[in-house]
Write an enzyme that holds these catalytic residues in place. Structure first.
Site, PDB file in Angstrom:
ATOM      1  N   ARG A 141       0.901  -1.017   0.129  1.00  0.00           N
ATOM      2  CA  ARG A 141       0.002   0.037   0.187  1.00  0.00           C
ATOM      3  C   ARG A 141       0.800   0.758   0.227  1.00  0.00           C
ATOM      4  NH1 ARG A 141      -3.578  -2.229  -1.589  1.00  0.00           N
ATOM      5  NH2 ARG A 141      -6.036  -3.042  -0.805  1.00  0.00           N
ATOM      6  N   GLU A 145      -2.921   8.203  -5.456  1.00  0.00           N
ATOM      7  CA  GLU A 145      -3.545   7.191  -6.746  1.00  0.00           C
ATOM      8  C   GLU A 145      -5.071   7.755  -7.578  1.00  0.00           C
ATOM      9  OE1 GLU A 145      -2.918   3.545  -6.128  1.00  0.00           O
ATOM     10  OE2 GLU A 145      -1.359   3.285  -5.439  1.00  0.00           O
ATOM     11  N   HIS A 168       0.281   0.542  -9.805  1.00  0.00           N
ATOM     12  CA  HIS A 168      -0.695  -0.002  -9.420  1.00  0.00           C
ATOM     13  C   HIS A 168      -1.448  -0.998 -10.043  1.00  0.00           C
ATOM     14  CE1 HIS A 168      -3.615  -0.047  -5.236  1.00  0.00           C
ATOM     15  NE2 HIS A 168      -3.614  -1.242  -5.830  1.00  0.00           N
TER      16      HIS A 168
END
Length: 329
Positions: free
Chosen positions: A239, A268, A296
């Site tokens: 994370r 993000e 990601h």
């Protein structure tokens, strides 16, 4: 019954989910940017929520989905769900812990190899000048995997899978995880370290695999980065908020660490004006060959994405129809 996916990260219909559910429920998919994008009657008819994380599953969402009995995070990390609020309302909160283990572990090792073998740096150099740059680039970041040390922060499913891959490359594997039961390390041949600082100080590559909790938020920061070897590489596929990005930038600029491979960021999508992205765009020297960033995407492969969607749908419909609960967090 209605199963609602409010913030899907894919285009198209819920073909995989509906195939699992059959005629027992309808699966409805939205790519909503905010809660108001979904009609109130849909919220009120919802029996199960399947959330990706674009929209937080908090009080506001649960107030709308008044008849919801279960919410599942379409992934491993469940920090986007207010599990305390769900619990107060008697709503089961679950995740899909086993869908991306292979893909994320592969990605972590891929980021490491991309840096330690100079793959991205060589590629970029050849795109710029294929004749003059047709040579091996001499850099301390390029090194042999065999005989070096791979340190894992958080030795759960993915951390263990990454460690086994590193071990297959001939690396010595260490880990720090106060929640891993004694003996688990012996079953996979890893060496446990009692403190994070000790692990960081003894690792050539540090790969982070923790969930995001109040305990782990910012666990990689200025203080802990100062414990790392100056030639060490940091990898994060967990994370974004586990790692202080500004501290990483500072550490790279002063050669406190050698390189980073990041699949996740605190924000993000990122701010393109953040010092790291501005430096990458301008190819500032301290970033060249030392930074790899992916969007990601460690979790993703077509097979992995399908696994996630099918497993989540199966968890929700089984609870709604049979009252059997799996992977409740």
């Amino acid at each position: 019954m209605l199963m609602l996916m409010p913030d899907a990260r894919f285009d198209g219909s819920a073909e995989f989910e509906q195939a699992v559910v059959g005629d027992r429920a309808e699966v409805r998919v939205y790519q909503a940017e905010n809660l108001d994008d979904i009609p109130n009657d849909v919220w009120q008819a919802t029996d199960g929520l399947m959330v990706w994380g674009r929209l937080p599953c908090n009080t506001s969402m649960l107030d709308r989905a008044k008849n919801c009995r279960i919410v599942i995070r379409m992934g491993v990390g469940f920090d986007v769900i207010d599990i305390e609020e769900a619990g107060k309302r008697g709503i089961a909160a679950c995740n899909v812990p086993d869908y991306g283990t292979t893909d994320v572990a592969d990605h972590a090792i891929g980021l490491m190899l991309g840096l330690t073998r100079g793959i991205v740096r060589h590629h970029t150099a050849l795109v710029d000048n294929p004749v003059a740059k047709w040579r091996a680039i001499d850099t301390p970041i390029v090194r042999r995997a065999r005989g070096s040390t791979f340190g894992i922060v958080g030795c759960g499913r993915i951390g263990t899978a990454a460690g086994l891959r590193a071990k297959a490359l001939g690396m010595h594997v260490l880990f720090y995880d106060p929640y891993m039961p004694d003996g688990g390390d012996q079953s996979v041949g890893f060496e446990r370290h009692a403190t994070l600082e000790e692990l960081l100080g003894n690792s050539d590559v540090v790969s982070v695999h923790t969930p995001l909790t109040e305990e782990t938020r910012g666990i990689i920061n200025r203080t802990t980065l100062s414990c790392m070897k100056r030639n060490a590489i940091l990898i994060n596929t967990s994370r974004g908020e586990v790692v202080d990005l500004d501290a990483v930038v500072e550490a790279l600029k002063v050669d406190r660490i050698a390189a980073v491979g990041l699949d996740v960021l605190p924000k993000e999508p990122p701010d393109p004006n953040h010092p790291l992205f501005a430096a990458l765009k301008n190819r500032e020297e301290w970033t060249v060959g030392r930074v790899i960033i992916t969007p990601h995407a460690a979790w993703y492969s077509p097979a992995g994405a399908r696994d996630c969607r099918e497993k989540a749908a199966r968890t929700v419909i089984t609870y709604l129809t049979e009252g059997k609960l799996r992977n409740c967090v």
